[in-house]
Design a protein around this motif. Structure first.
Motif, mmCIF file in Angstrom:
data_model
loop_
_atom_site.group_PDB
_atom_site.id
_atom_site.type_symbol
_atom_site.label_atom_id
_atom_site.label_comp_id
_atom_site.label_asym_id
_atom_site.label_seq_id
_atom_site.Cartn_x
_atom_site.Cartn_y
_atom_site.Cartn_z
ATOM 1 N N GLY A 204 71.046 68.643 12.119
ATOM 2 C CA GLY A 204 70.318 69.899 12.806
ATOM 3 C C GLY A 204 70.375 69.282 14.659
ATOM 4 O O GLY A 204 70.374 67.646 14.320
ATOM 5 N N TYR A 205 70.470 69.528 15.357
ATOM 6 C CA TYR A 205 69.788 69.049 16.218
ATOM 7 C C TYR A 205 69.188 70.311 17.515
ATOM 8 O O TYR A 205 69.347 71.623 17.374
ATOM 9 C CB TYR A 205 71.825 68.967 16.781
ATOM 10 C CG TYR A 205 71.278 68.058 18.580
ATOM 11 C CD1 TYR A 205 70.993 68.326 19.850
ATOM 12 C CD2 TYR A 205 71.659 66.801 18.736
ATOM 13 C CE1 TYR A 205 70.800 67.451 20.559
ATOM 14 C CE2 TYR A 205 72.077 66.312 19.393
ATOM 15 C CZ TYR A 205 71.509 66.835 21.063
ATOM 16 O OH TYR A 205 70.998 65.864 21.826
ATOM 17 N N LEU A 206 67.826 69.821 18.114
ATOM 18 C CA LEU A 206 67.232 70.367 18.938
ATOM 19 C C LEU A 206 66.816 69.456 20.057
ATOM 20 O O LEU A 206 66.684 68.436 19.697
ATOM 21 C CB LEU A 206 65.594 70.982 18.014
ATOM 22 C CG LEU A 206 66.325 72.293 16.433
ATOM 23 C CD1 LEU A 206 64.383 72.318 16.550
ATOM 24 C CD2 LEU A 206 66.409 73.617 17.401
ATOM 25 N N LEU A 207 66.781 70.183 21.090
ATOM 26 C CA LEU A 207 65.791 69.470 22.132
ATOM 27 C C LEU A 207 64.387 69.366 21.907
ATOM 28 O O LEU A 207 63.499 70.417 21.052
ATOM 29 C CB LEU A 207 65.740 69.897 23.090
ATOM 30 C CG LEU A 207 67.119 69.470 23.873
ATOM 31 C CD1 LEU A 207 68.030 70.548 25.500
ATOM 32 C CD2 LEU A 207 68.183 68.419 24.077
ATOM 33 N N ASP B 139 76.175 66.375 25.545
ATOM 34 C CA ASP B 139 76.968 66.887 24.892
ATOM 35 C C ASP B 139 77.969 66.108 24.086
ATOM 36 O O ASP B 139 78.014 66.267 22.905
ATOM 37 C CB ASP B 139 78.107 67.887 25.418
ATOM 38 C CG ASP B 139 78.024 68.968 26.483
ATOM 39 O OD1 ASP B 139 76.525 69.142 25.221
ATOM 40 O OD2 ASP B 139 78.234 69.607 26.971
ATOM 41 N N GLU B 140 78.418 64.938 24.141
ATOM 42 C CA GLU B 140 78.872 63.723 24.047
ATOM 43 C C GLU B 140 78.010 63.073 23.166
ATOM 44 O O GLU B 140 78.413 63.169 21.776
ATOM 45 C CB GLU B 140 79.680 62.474 24.570
ATOM 46 C CG GLU B 140 79.989 61.193 24.067
ATOM 47 C CD GLU B 140 81.599 61.558 23.080
ATOM 48 O OE1 GLU B 140 81.471 61.212 22.237
ATOM 49 O OE2 GLU B 140 81.416 62.768 23.492
ATOM 50 N N LEU B 141 76.454 63.489 23.256
ATOM 51 C CA LEU B 141 75.682 62.235 22.378
ATOM 52 C C LEU B 141 75.283 64.206 20.882
ATOM 53 O O LEU B 141 75.352 63.681 19.616
ATOM 54 C CB LEU B 141 74.532 62.857 22.424
ATOM 55 C CG LEU B 141 74.215 61.296 23.526
ATOM 56 C CD1 LEU B 141 72.641 60.796 24.430
ATOM 57 C CD2 LEU B 141 74.224 60.366 22.124
ATOM 58 N N VAL B 142 75.348 65.154 21.270
ATOM 59 C CA VAL B 142 75.698 66.086 20.500
ATOM 60 C C VAL B 142 76.645 65.605 19.092
ATOM 61 O O VAL B 142 76.555 65.870 17.716
ATOM 62 C CB VAL B 142 75.578 67.215 20.780
ATOM 63 C CG1 VAL B 142 75.884 68.616 19.848
ATOM 64 C CG2 VAL B 142 74.853 67.707 21.731
#
Length: 219
Positions: free
Chosen positions: A100-103, A87-90
């Motif tokens: 944007g942020y995806l795994l 979460d902190e990296l997000v």
């Protein structure tokens, strides 16, 4: 065609993404970078529409690359694609300017859809990550002064939508792009939202909304 630069320190990942994106008729991979320094050079050389960016890399990592792009005034939207769901990296990536942020376990359709969204000026955060961020905020203790605040007026659906994007770390401009609104309109909604909740800043707005049950952190 949407021009994309792939940045990842693992050769197999770069080649795999290239091969997958080559299947589509929407995306053209114009460069591969193994670290942030190479990514910055390729962005300057090719002016891509979207930068795919890993976070954990030797040398200049993803966060440092995002910060360097912002310092240089680059407008290329960065889609963080990583195996890490910290979460902190997000939050750090969003604050550093990621759009944007995806795994990396997303499907090809989901990846292409995210690339299309960013190329079109939008923002995207994987929904499961958003829920975890909300859970983290909801676990914080209730501030003492919240007990003395009156029950707020009901929020409109638009205000609730903006509140959820605030919880994901989006800036006013990013919210405007995501909801296809003028930034001034978002600021007006935000002022009304803060006044209704009786708080002075964005973080406390999200906290109060969670504790009142206006926002749900999910299962």
């Amino acid at each position: 065609m949407i021009k994309v630069v792939i940045t990842d320190d693992q050769t197999l990942i770069r080649q795999g993404l290239d091969s997958l994106l080559a299947i589509t008729d929407e995306v053209e991979v114009v460069g591969h970078a193994a670290d942030g320094d190479e990514a910055l050079e390729l962005v300057e050389e090719h002016s891509p529409d979207v930068l795919l960016l890993d976070l954990r890399m030797p040398g200049r990592d993803g966060i440092a690359t995002l910060e360097a792009l912002r310092e240089r005034g680059s407008q290329v939207p960065a889609l963080v694609l990583t195996t890490f769901d910290d979460d902190e990296l997000v939050l750090r990536a969003l604050r550093a300017g990621a759009k944007g942020y995806l795994l990396k376990d997303v499907t090809l359709d989901e990846l292409v859809g995210a690339i299309r969204t960013l190329a079109g000026g939008g923002t995207l955060v994987q929904p499961a990550l958003t829920e975890r961020l909300l859970q983290g905020l909801a676990s914080l203790p209730v501030p003492d002064d919240f007990a003395h605040l009156p029950t707020p007026e009901p929020l409109t659906p638009r205000e609730t939508e903006i509140l959820r994007l605030l919880a994901s770390g989006f800036s006013n401009r990013e919210i405007a792009e995501s909801l296809f609104l003028a930034e001034g309109t978002v600021k007006n909604h935000l002022s009304t939202l803060l006044a209704k909740l009786g708080v002075r800043d964005r973080t406390r707005a999200v906290l109060r909304a969670l504790h009142l049950g206006i926002l749900s952190p999910g299962p």
